[in-house]
Design an enzyme around this catalytic site. Structure first.
Site, PDB file in Angstrom:
ATOM      1  N   ARG A   1       1.039  -1.166  -0.317  1.00 52.47           N
ATOM      2  CA  ARG A   1      -0.015   0.109  -0.459  1.00 52.47           C
ATOM      3  C   ARG A   1       0.445   1.250  -0.053  1.00 52.47           C
ATOM      4  O   ARG A   1       1.813   1.468   0.696  1.00 52.47           O
ATOM      5  CB  ARG A   1      -0.919   0.163   1.219  1.00 52.47           C
ATOM      6  CG  ARG A   1      -1.641   1.232   1.568  1.00 52.47           C
ATOM      7  CD  ARG A   1      -2.247   1.443   2.425  1.00 52.47           C
ATOM      8  NE  ARG A   1      -3.491   2.616   2.500  1.00 52.47           N
ATOM      9  CZ  ARG A   1      -3.829   3.056   3.394  1.00 52.47           C
ATOM     10  NH1 ARG A   1      -3.086   3.084   4.752  1.00 52.47           N
ATOM     11  NH2 ARG A   1      -4.211   4.624   3.872  1.00 52.47           N
TER      12      ARG A   1
ATOM     13  N   HIS B   1      -3.573  10.607   0.355  1.00 54.14           N
ATOM     14  CA  HIS B   1      -2.798  10.045   1.776  1.00 54.14           C
ATOM     15  C   HIS B   1      -2.726  11.794   2.315  1.00 54.14           C
ATOM     16  O   HIS B   1      -0.907  12.124   2.950  1.00 54.14           O
ATOM     17  CB  HIS B   1      -1.880   9.479   1.824  1.00 54.14           C
ATOM     18  CG  HIS B   1      -1.460   8.733   3.506  1.00 54.14           C
ATOM     19  ND1 HIS B   1      -1.396   7.457   3.817  1.00 54.14           N
ATOM     20  CD2 HIS B   1      -1.439   9.398   4.747  1.00 54.14           C
ATOM     21  CE1 HIS B   1      -0.991   7.092   4.721  1.00 54.14           C
ATOM     22  NE2 HIS B   1      -1.494   8.333   5.443  1.00 54.14           N
TER      23      HIS B   1
ATOM     24  N   GLU C   1      -8.031   8.076   6.410  1.00 54.17           N
ATOM     25  CA  GLU C   1      -8.634   8.445   7.325  1.00 54.17           C
ATOM     26  C   GLU C   1      -8.798  10.310   7.490  1.00 54.17           C
ATOM     27  O   GLU C   1      -8.386  11.302   7.669  1.00 54.17           O
ATOM     28  CB  GLU C   1      -7.295   8.664   8.436  1.00 54.17           C
ATOM     29  CG  GLU C   1      -6.831   7.286   8.560  1.00 54.17           C
ATOM     30  CD  GLU C   1      -5.208   7.231  10.017  1.00 54.17           C
ATOM     31  OE1 GLU C   1      -4.967   8.177   9.852  1.00 54.17           O
ATOM     32  OE2 GLU C   1      -4.767   6.006   9.962  1.00 54.17           O
TER      33      GLU C   1
ATOM     34  N   ASN D   1      -7.471   0.952   9.679  1.00 57.06           N
ATOM     35  CA  ASN D   1      -6.008   1.514  10.639  1.00 57.06           C
ATOM     36  C   ASN D   1      -5.974   1.732  12.160  1.00 57.06           C
ATOM     37  O   ASN D   1      -6.602   2.374  12.810  1.00 57.06           O
ATOM     38  CB  ASN D   1      -5.575   3.049  10.147  1.00 57.06           C
ATOM     39  CG  ASN D   1      -5.342   3.145   8.559  1.00 57.06           C
ATOM     40  OD1 ASN D   1      -5.613   2.000   8.063  1.00 57.06           O
ATOM     41  ND2 ASN D   1      -4.941   4.561   7.877  1.00 57.06           N
TER      42      ASN D   1
ATOM     43  N   TYR E   1      -3.875   1.520  16.168  1.00 54.63           N
ATOM     44  CA  TYR E   1      -3.420   1.881  16.496  1.00 54.63           C
ATOM     45  C   TYR E   1      -2.616   1.612  18.641  1.00 54.63           C
ATOM     46  O   TYR E   1      -2.337   0.884  19.096  1.00 54.63           O
ATOM     47  CB  TYR E   1      -1.832   2.815  16.584  1.00 54.63           C
ATOM     48  CG  TYR E   1      -1.575   3.166  15.130  1.00 54.63           C
ATOM     49  CD1 TYR E   1      -0.389   3.075  14.425  1.00 54.63           C
ATOM     50  CD2 TYR E   1      -2.337   3.485  13.969  1.00 54.63           C
ATOM     51  CE1 TYR E   1       0.020   2.682  13.532  1.00 54.63           C
ATOM     52  CE2 TYR E   1      -2.225   3.416  12.419  1.00 54.63           C
ATOM     53  CZ  TYR E   1      -0.707   3.299  12.610  1.00 54.63           C
ATOM     54  OH  TYR E   1      -0.327   2.986  11.229  1.00 54.63           O
TER      55      TYR E   1
ATOM     56  N   GLU F   1      -3.130  -0.817   8.328  1.00 51.49           N
ATOM     57  CA  GLU F   1      -1.686   0.393   8.574  1.00 51.49           C
ATOM     58  C   GLU F   1      -2.118  -0.298  10.592  1.00 51.49           C
ATOM     59  O   GLU F   1      -3.320  -1.123  11.260  1.00 51.49           O
ATOM     60  CB  GLU F   1      -2.311   1.391   8.796  1.00 51.49           C
ATOM     61  CG  GLU F   1      -1.808   2.027   7.786  1.00 51.49           C
ATOM     62  CD  GLU F   1      -1.812   3.889   7.655  1.00 51.49           C
ATOM     63  OE1 GLU F   1      -1.985   4.174   8.769  1.00 51.49           O
ATOM     64  OE2 GLU F   1      -2.050   4.037   7.246  1.00 51.49           O
TER      65      GLU F   1
HETATM   66  C1  FCB Z   1      -1.872   7.116  10.624  1.00 48.50           C
HETATM   67  C2  FCB Z   1      -1.106   7.547   9.223  1.00 48.50           C
HETATM   68  C3  FCB Z   1       0.025   6.834   9.164  1.00 48.50           C
HETATM   69  C4  FCB Z   1       1.298   7.275  10.177  1.00 48.50           C
HETATM   70  C5  FCB Z   1       0.883   6.689  11.315  1.00 48.50           C
HETATM   71  C6  FCB Z   1       1.490   6.825  12.311  1.00 48.50           C
HETATM   72  O1  FCB Z   1      -2.498   8.074  11.019  1.00 48.50           O
HETATM   73  O2  FCB Z   1      -2.056   7.323   8.059  1.00 48.50           O
HETATM   74  O3  FCB Z   1       0.317   8.118   7.378  1.00 48.50           O
HETATM   75  O4  FCB Z   1       1.648   8.394   9.896  1.00 48.50           O
HETATM   76  O5  FCB Z   1      -0.540   7.392  11.461  1.00 48.50           O
END
Ligand code: FCB
Length: 450
Positions: free
Chosen positions: A77, A121, A166, A291, A293, A351
């Protein structure tokens, strides 16, 4: 050795974005983006860093694709910089920019790696920003025209497209909190920018149905919101935060409408008539990119006034270098929610990854046990969702390379491959070796005792 636990069709990949890795943002006739402008605005980026050189991927893409091939990636990607293709954002096409992405894609295909381009992006062409950017009612049309041009040029060789990355972040961090480009702080702008991006997604998908033959989706930042205590007040705060962070875009993209409670949160800042306009746009998607985290821990005591988001500071022993809490079950939870609340659409984890303060290389390799642990526990969490019946089609690690982490500059390292930004040398991390083994064994290496 244990048996593979992921299906053969499961796609393993890595993700990057144009401004974060390419460098040379003005090369060969490209028009500047809001990130180029923002990064050159003193005080906006840690250490005064910018994406001027980044990972020099614009010149080194062949070597980087060779590294992807060694990893055994099935999908990559990346994002297309709008301003490389259309320097003014619309109108005149810059053929060298389009040719760069065609070469990149062809090289991926030669290595048996499926390209998954993201059309946007965050690097909006300045020429469009100067006409109002995402605040302009014309912005969905600008995006659809750009998308059509790229689809016509490249869909013959692209199996999976992503419209926007996002949109929540652009709206809330770019236009309300101001930490990301274009750095505005205006409550009235945020819902307008979000709305126009959702209309832009709808318009691009509509165009795609006419000219494209593959799959198209959107990548959303999602995170479960948990109450810090079981009190009614904390639970209510978590529900409100979930509305702002998750349901806003999930309901819009997957149900074609805004949650009923959302306009009230924005009060007079909510764009008049947005609900009907969204329904009228007939928004669709073939899949959702997640995405993931971290999660949010919410308490009424820490709560900011609506619609700002705030969270309880996480336990410092369980955070990444970004200060984000490490919480693998949140990935299973958010994926299962897509199944339970939204009719089980096809999903990719587009992500997932972590920044840690890596040590200098030793014998040509960087030891990053914390990143390995993060990836191991999150890939297992993704597998838990698959076992629970989620239609999960793939997993992509953020990121292939250490890169320009937006306002944090180069100090925050997310790569499974290290980059010395002075010499542009690529340095393997142990996490890359770990990931290669996960891919090769289709997850068998994750099974305890394997
Ligand atoms: C996300 C973004 C990506 C990167 C990660 C850590 O929000 O999409 O570009 O910066 O965080």
């Amino acid at each position: 050795m244990s048996e593979p636990i992921f299906p053969e069709s499961f796609l393993w990949g890595a993700a990057t974005s144009a401004y974060q890795i390419e460098g040379q943002p003005l090369a060969d006739g490209a028009g500047p983006s809001i990130w180029h402008r923002f990064a050159h605005n003193p005080g906006r980026i840690a250490n005064g860093d910018s994406g001027d050189l980044a990972c020099d991927h614009y010149h080194r893409y062949r070597d980087d694709i060779a590294l992807m091939s060694e990893l055994g990636l099935g999908v990559y990607r990346f994002s297309i910089a709008w301003g490389r293709v259309l320097p003014e954002g619309r109108g005149r096409v810059n053929q060298p920019g389009l040719d760069f992405y065609r070469r990149l894609i062809d090289t991926l295909l030669e290595h048996g790696i499926q390209p998954m381009p993201t059309l946007y992006h965050w690097d909006l062409p300045c020429a469009l920003y100067d006409r109002g950017g995402w605040l302009a009612p014309d912005s969905p049309g600008w995006f659809a025209d750009y998308a059509e041009l790229v689809f016509r040029a490249l869909d013959d060789r692209v199996p999976i497209w992503i419209t926007l990355n996002e949109p929540w972040i652009t709206a809330m961090l770019g236009h309300l909190d101001g930490s990301l480009a274009p750095g505005h702080r205006d409550l009235f702008e945020a819902p307008q920018v979000a709305h126009h991006q959702l209309l832009a997604h709808a318009a691009a998908v509509a165009v795609y149905r006419g000219v494209g033959r593959h799959q198209i989706g959107i990548a959303l930042n999602l995170e479960p919101q948990h109450p810090a205590t079981p009190s009614d007040a904390d639970r209510a705060a978590a529900t409100r935060q979930d509305l702002i962070l998750n349901r806003w875009f999930l309901d819009a993209v997957l149900c074609g409408r805004y949650p009923d409670e959302l306009p009230g949160l924005f009060g007079p800042a909510w764009p008049e008539g947005a609900e009907l306009e969204l329904v009228g746009a007939g928004i669709q998607t073939d899949f959702v990119g997640v995405n993931y985290y971290s999660r949010g821990l919410v308490s009424a005591a820490h709560q900011a006034p609506a619609p700002y988001v705030s969270r309880v500071p996480p336990d410092p022993s369980r955070v990444t270098a970004m200060g984000w809490e490490i919480h693998p079950p949140g990935l299973t939870e958010i994926l299962c929610r897509l199944k339970d609340d939204y009719g089980n659409p096809p999903v990719y984890v587009t992500e997932n990854g972590a920044a840690f303060a890596d040590p200098p290389p030793l014998d040509g390799e960087i030891a990053d046990p914390e990143r390995i642990d993060y990836l191991r526990t999150h890939i297992r969490a993704a597998h838990d969702a698959l076992r629970a019946g989620v239609d999960l089609r793939g997993y992509l690690v953020w990121s292939l390379l250490d890169n320009f982490e937006w306002a944090e500059g180069y100090a925050k390292r997310f790569g499974i491959i290290g980059v010395d930004h002075q010499t542009q040398q690529r340095i393997p991390k142990q996490s890359a070796r770990f990931y290669r083994e996960v891919i090769r064994s289709r997850g068998a290496s994750l099974v305890p005792g394997a």
